[in-house]
Write a protein that holds these residues in place. Structure first.
Motif, mmCIF file in Angstrom:
data_model
loop_
_atom_site.group_PDB
_atom_site.id
_atom_site.type_symbol
_atom_site.label_atom_id
_atom_site.label_comp_id
_atom_site.label_asym_id
_atom_site.label_seq_id
_atom_site.Cartn_x
_atom_site.Cartn_y
_atom_site.Cartn_z
ATOM 1 N N LEU A 73 0.859 -1.186 0.000
ATOM 2 C CA LEU A 73 0.000 0.000 0.000
ATOM 3 C C LEU A 73 0.894 1.235 0.000
ATOM 4 O O LEU A 73 1.648 1.470 0.937
ATOM 5 N N ASP A 74 0.833 1.980 -1.077
ATOM 6 C CA ASP A 74 1.667 3.165 -1.259
ATOM 7 C C ASP A 74 0.740 4.360 -1.503
ATOM 8 O O ASP A 74 0.163 4.496 -2.584
ATOM 9 N N VAL A 75 0.588 5.194 -0.499
ATOM 10 C CA VAL A 75 -0.328 6.324 -0.551
ATOM 11 C C VAL A 75 0.425 7.546 -1.067
ATOM 12 O O VAL A 75 1.438 7.947 -0.495
ATOM 13 N N GLU A 76 -0.067 8.111 -2.156
ATOM 14 C CA GLU A 76 0.547 9.280 -2.769
ATOM 15 C C GLU A 76 -0.423 10.449 -2.757
ATOM 16 O O GLU A 76 -1.576 10.312 -2.353
ATOM 17 N N GLU A 77 0.028 11.578 -3.246
ATOM 18 C CA GLU A 77 -0.782 12.801 -3.253
ATOM 19 C C GLU A 77 -2.053 12.663 -4.093
ATOM 20 O O GLU A 77 -3.119 13.112 -3.706
ATOM 21 N N ASN A 78 -1.947 12.024 -5.273
ATOM 22 C CA ASN A 78 -3.078 11.970 -6.201
ATOM 23 C C ASN A 78 -3.750 10.611 -6.309
ATOM 24 O O ASN A 78 -4.728 10.462 -7.036
ATOM 25 N N GLY A 79 -3.227 9.615 -5.618
ATOM 26 C CA GLY A 79 -3.798 8.281 -5.691
ATOM 27 C C GLY A 79 -2.990 7.319 -4.843
ATOM 28 O O GLY A 79 -2.067 7.723 -4.132
ATOM 29 N N PHE A 80 -3.333 6.036 -4.931
ATOM 30 C CA PHE A 80 -2.604 5.042 -4.149
ATOM 31 C C PHE A 80 -2.376 3.793 -4.972
ATOM 32 O O PHE A 80 -3.152 3.433 -5.846
ATOM 33 N N GLY A 81 -1.261 3.142 -4.674
ATOM 34 C CA GLY A 81 -0.941 1.865 -5.271
ATOM 35 C C GLY A 81 -1.158 0.769 -4.248
ATOM 36 O O GLY A 81 -0.974 0.981 -3.043
ATOM 37 N N ILE A 82 -1.554 -0.395 -4.721
ATOM 38 C CA ILE A 82 -1.805 -1.519 -3.822
ATOM 39 C C ILE A 82 -1.719 -2.816 -4.618
ATOM 40 O O ILE A 82 -2.043 -2.836 -5.808
ATOM 41 N N THR A 83 -1.269 -3.868 -3.969
ATOM 42 C CA THR A 83 -1.298 -5.193 -4.561
ATOM 43 C C THR A 83 -2.403 -5.978 -3.875
ATOM 44 O O THR A 83 -2.443 -6.056 -2.644
ATOM 45 N N LEU A 84 -3.311 -6.529 -4.688
ATOM 46 C CA LEU A 84 -4.433 -7.324 -4.186
ATOM 47 C C LEU A 84 -4.400 -8.701 -4.831
ATOM 48 O O LEU A 84 -3.794 -8.892 -5.889
ATOM 49 N N ASN A 85 -5.091 -9.641 -4.208
ATOM 50 C CA ASN A 85 -5.120 -11.010 -4.674
ATOM 51 C C ASN A 85 -6.398 -11.261 -5.471
ATOM 52 O O ASN A 85 -7.498 -11.113 -4.950
ATOM 53 N N PHE A 86 -6.249 -11.645 -6.727
ATOM 54 C CA PHE A 86 -7.371 -11.955 -7.595
ATOM 55 C C PHE A 86 -7.295 -13.436 -7.950
ATOM 56 O O PHE A 86 -6.545 -13.823 -8.841
#
Length: 159
Positions: A73-86
């Motif tokens: 989970l990488d929270v940035e100014e304009n959005g966030f990145g995340i790895t999820l399990n599909f």
């Protein structure tokens, strides 16, 4: 020349700031207690990053779940990145805050819904696009924003 205060956009900005603050807290300290999030976002947003197969499967909107398993989970100014399990396949996503359509924490019956002009004729009923991914949850288990305290900004929007 008259000037007006755009309360709708100011509220949207404030709500997205709230989401950023909540996600940063989770990135720093983990999910507390029973908290978990259902986040629906526009997969067609130009800054949304997701695997081609996910974009093809969810061509309009996708709901992801942050609960039992998530990583990076990488929270940035304009959005966030995340790895999820599909389905036992980890996928990394980048979700811009302005692509978020709903943010729900059913553990405390809290929800935000960001309405657009196209939503004016819609109701809160689920659609075929309301698929839940990320933890193996099913549509029947997905709470909809109408289950809790929903902040609807449509009444503030200038038409």
């Amino acid at each position: 020349m008259s000037r007006e205060i755009d309360y709708g956009n100011l509220m949207h900005s404030a709500m997205r700031g709230l989401i950023r603050t909540v996600l940063q807290d989770v990135a720093d300290k983990g999910l507390p207690g029973n908290h978990h999030f259902f986040i629906t976002f526009d997969t067609n947003h130009p800054d949304a990053q997701l695997a081609d197969w996910l974009r093809e499967r969810y061509p309009g909107a996708m709901t992801v779940v942050m609960q039992h398993w998530y990583d990076n989970l990488d929270v940035e100014e304009n959005g966030f990145g995340i790895t999820l399990n599909f389905g036992d396949a980890p996928e990394t996503l980048y979700i811009p805050y302005d692509a978020i359509e709903t943010f729900v924490d059913p553990s405390v019956e809290f929800g935000l819904r960001f309405e657009t002009a196209e939503d004016d004729d819609d109701d809160d009923a689920p659609t075929d696009d309301d698929d839940t991914e990320g933890t193996g949850e099913t549509d029947a288990e997905t709470p909809h924003a109408s289950d809790g305290d929903v902040v609807s900004l449509d009444s503030f929007r200038k038409h």
